[in-house]
Design a protein around this motif. Structure first.
Motif, PDB file in Angstrom:
ATOM      1  N   VAL A   1       0.836  -1.206   0.000  1.00 60.10           N
ATOM      2  CA  VAL A   1       0.000   0.000   0.000  1.00 60.10           C
ATOM      3  C   VAL A   1       0.869   1.253   0.000  1.00 60.10           C
ATOM      4  O   VAL A   1       0.638   2.192  -0.775  1.00 60.10           O
TER       5      VAL A   1
ATOM      6  N   PRO B   1      -4.205   5.366  -2.475  1.00 63.93           N
ATOM      7  CA  PRO B   1      -4.729   5.094  -1.135  1.00 63.93           C
ATOM      8  C   PRO B   1      -4.767   6.361  -0.287  1.00 63.93           C
ATOM      9  O   PRO B   1      -3.907   7.233  -0.407  1.00 63.93           O
TER      10      PRO B   1
ATOM     11  N   SER C   1      -6.036   3.832   4.483  1.00 65.10           N
ATOM     12  CA  SER C   1      -5.320   2.681   3.932  1.00 65.10           C
ATOM     13  C   SER C   1      -3.841   2.718   4.297  1.00 65.10           C
ATOM     14  O   SER C   1      -3.219   1.675   4.502  1.00 65.10           O
TER      15      SER C   1
ATOM     16  N   HIS D   1      -3.268   1.006   7.483  1.00 66.86           N
ATOM     17  CA  HIS D   1      -3.632  -0.413   7.512  1.00 66.86           C
ATOM     18  C   HIS D   1      -2.697  -1.178   8.442  1.00 66.86           C
ATOM     19  O   HIS D   1      -1.475  -1.038   8.374  1.00 66.86           O
TER      20      HIS D   1
ATOM     21  N   PRO E   1     -15.494   1.715   6.307  1.00 67.21           N
ATOM     22  CA  PRO E   1     -14.208   1.053   6.557  1.00 67.21           C
ATOM     23  C   PRO E   1     -14.036   0.581   7.996  1.00 67.21           C
ATOM     24  O   PRO E   1     -13.386  -0.444   8.230  1.00 67.21           O
TER      25      PRO E   1
ATOM     26  N   HIS F   1     -12.032  -2.416   4.746  1.00 68.09           N
ATOM     27  CA  HIS F   1     -11.557  -2.050   3.412  1.00 68.09           C
ATOM     28  C   HIS F   1     -12.429  -0.910   2.885  1.00 68.09           C
ATOM     29  O   HIS F   1     -13.487  -0.617   3.434  1.00 68.09           O
TER      30      HIS F   1
ATOM     31  N   PHE G   1      -9.070  -0.817  -1.560  1.00 66.88           N
ATOM     32  CA  PHE G   1      -7.869  -0.687  -0.751  1.00 66.88           C
ATOM     33  C   PHE G   1      -8.135  -1.276   0.628  1.00 66.88           C
ATOM     34  O   PHE G   1      -9.223  -1.114   1.181  1.00 66.88           O
TER      35      PHE G   1
ATOM     36  N   ALA H   1      -8.109  -1.404   4.654  1.00 69.43           N
ATOM     37  CA  ALA H   1      -8.212  -0.319   5.643  1.00 69.43           C
ATOM     38  C   ALA H   1      -8.567  -0.901   7.006  1.00 69.43           C
ATOM     39  O   ALA H   1      -9.525  -0.475   7.644  1.00 69.43           O
TER      40      ALA H   1
END
Length: 505
Positions: free
Chosen positions: A257, A294, A298, A301, A324, A329, A341, A343
């Motif tokens: 990411v 992102p 993200s 993450h 999220p 995500h 993405f 998350a």
């Protein structure tokens, strides 16, 4: 031969898709065309490839050159197609042959790299994401990249990655004159707990320290509310020091990411910590753009997202966090397609009780200057559904004797208790308590008779939603894990209920 076909990759968000680079050299007036929905960065490849070929001692064909990037309906950008296009030109014009005088076999090779005018290969963006895609699509594939990118890509288990510093080295490899070396996995940043801010710096605030430990142990979201300077940000920035290092799999996900944003070392086992300014827009938080990138959620993450001055963030940006927080995500939809993405972040937020910051906190020299309507409008900036998704709500008060208070407990023993509680959760259910849901929540977080009675009374008294009740069960389960108990008891349920005040239900 007059036609060469090679493999490369293109990105749409974090999704990596195969691209066939077809290069044809034919008769006709000299020209060089690139088709297949190329972006500006790809169209500029013509000049880079031409100069790189000449600088590396090769001939640039005088005929009609056409490079097709298939599939044609997939947008392509970036200079990573320079290397396969240049090699395709050499193959199609008959300038490359192996030791037996035959055309080299390039079927299992995947090439990605931008060429400089001198013929050297520059690192491609998102090298780790490309490597993960290649390893998933074709176990026999061999990836060729610039040395810096190849070291990152070599972190993917089971993938063969070759390091090439220039176009001439790639040609030497395919002509059997000098084989390209296998890439050595890049070193990683050590997960040094000593470098993180220590919890002993926080004097007093025992209730907030306990909530921070609870949040770290179960992966719960945390909202800190209190007057200015009471220690909200100080506490939040010490949460990463209580978390365990990332596993190798988690580190790969995080690095993939961050490779799109270049905002972090290529490989690190330190959980990310993101603290965006409250002026950040919704795309900055959740991701977006014509070529999706992102956002902060993200980039956090497997780590911590800290939102200081929570009510000052835009309403639209805050509401975009709701999904999220539940799913782990975020999906960004664009005309060219949608991309997802990851998350799975731990939210820590801080806010004042009112615009001036002193509502409900008596101080000998400071009085709240805000009217009741002003306070209500300020708190209404954060919607009930968003507050409902934050597990722990903690109010911090002014402690006048904090200067005389001894240093708090250091991070090391707290971290040991956190790791022990996390080990219990992972061995029991395979995930943290904050991720429990459905039948697994019922199976592992069922309280005893006293705990069930307390929860039923709280739901009836404050009109809690089903989500609020489930989140209290998760918190109670983490309290039991910190105490080393197999069953959620009434005392754990009572503590969990205290972390969810009436106005957040």
């Amino acid at each position: 031969m007059s036609l060469a076909v090679l493999s490369s990759r293109t990105l749409f968000g974090l999704q990596v898709r195969p691209v066939q680079v077809e290069v044809h050299v034919g008769c006709g007036l000299p020209s060089f065309s690139i088709v297949g929905l190329p972006g500006a960065g790809v169209r500029e490849s013509r000049e880079r490839v031409r100069s790189a070929l000449l600088s590396s001692g090769f001939e640039f064909p005088a005929g009609r050159i056409t490079a097709n990037l298939a599939p044609a309906d997939l947008p392509k950008d970036s200079g990573r197609f320079d290397l396969p296009i240049a090699l395709g030109v050499l193959l199609a014009s008959g300038q490359i042959a192996d030791a037996r005088g035959q055309v080299p076999e390039v079927r299992h090779y995947v090439l990605a790299g931008e060429l400089s005018l001198t013929g050297s290969i520059m690192p491609a963006d998102a090298a780790l994401a490309i490597a993960l895609s290649v390893a998933r699509d074709d176990p026999q594939a061999i990836l060729i990249m610039a040395p810096a990118a190849a070291g990152v890509a070599a972190r993917v288990p089971g993938l063969r990655v070759l390091s090439a510093g220039g176009l001439s080295e790639v040609v030497a490899h395919f002509t059997d004159r000098a084989m390209l070396p296998s890439a050595t996995p890049a070193g990683h940043e050590p997960a040094d707990e000593a470098s993180a801010p220590c919890l002993s710096d926080v004097r007093g605030q025992s209730a907030a320290r306990r909530a921070l430990e609870l949040a770290a142990a179960g992966g719960h979201g945390l909202l800190l509310s209190g007057c200015p300077g009471v220690g909200k940000s100080m506490l939040a920035r010490r949460l990463p020091g209580l978390l365990p290092p990332l596993t190798p799999e988690q580190a790969l996900e995080v690095a993939a990411v961050h490779g799109l944003a270049r905002s972090r070392p290529a490989w690190s086992r330190v959980p990310p910590f993101r603290a965006p300014h409250h002026g950040a827009s919704m795309p900055a938080l959740v991701g977006g753009g014509a070529r999706p990138r992102p956002g902060e959620i993200s980039l956090a993450h497997h780590g911590v997202l800290f939102l200081d001055e929570l009510p000052e963030f835009g309403r639209q940006a805050l509401e975009a966090l709701r999904e999220p927080l539940e799913t782990g995500h975020v999906t960004v939809a664009r005309a060219a397609g949608s991309c997802t993405f990851p998350a799975r972040f731990q939210l820590v937020a801080a806010m004042n009780p009112c615009p001036c910051g002193w509502h409900g906190h008596p101080h000998p020299r400071r009085d709240c200057r805000c009217s009741r309507e002003t306070v209500a409008r300020y708190r209404a900036r954060i919607s009930g559904p968003l507050l409902d998704r934050i597990d722990l709500h903690v109010g911090l008060s002014v402690e006048s004797a904090w200067l005389e208070a001894p240093p708090g407990e250091p991070s090391a023993p707290v971290r040991a208790r956190v790791l022990a509680a996390r080990d219990r959760q992972l061995s029991r259910q395979g995930c943290l308590n904050a991720e429990l849901d459905g039948v697994f929540l019922d199976r592992h977080s069922e309280p005893d008779a006293g705990g069930r009675a307390l929860l039923a009374r709280a739901v009836a008294t404050w009109g809690w939603s089903a989500r609020a009740a489930r989140r209290s069960l998760r918190v109670a389960r983490t309290l039991a894990d910190l105490d080393g108990c197999d069953r959620v008891e009434a005392a754990h349920m009572a503590q969990a209920i205290q972390y969810r005040p009436e106005e957040s239900a």
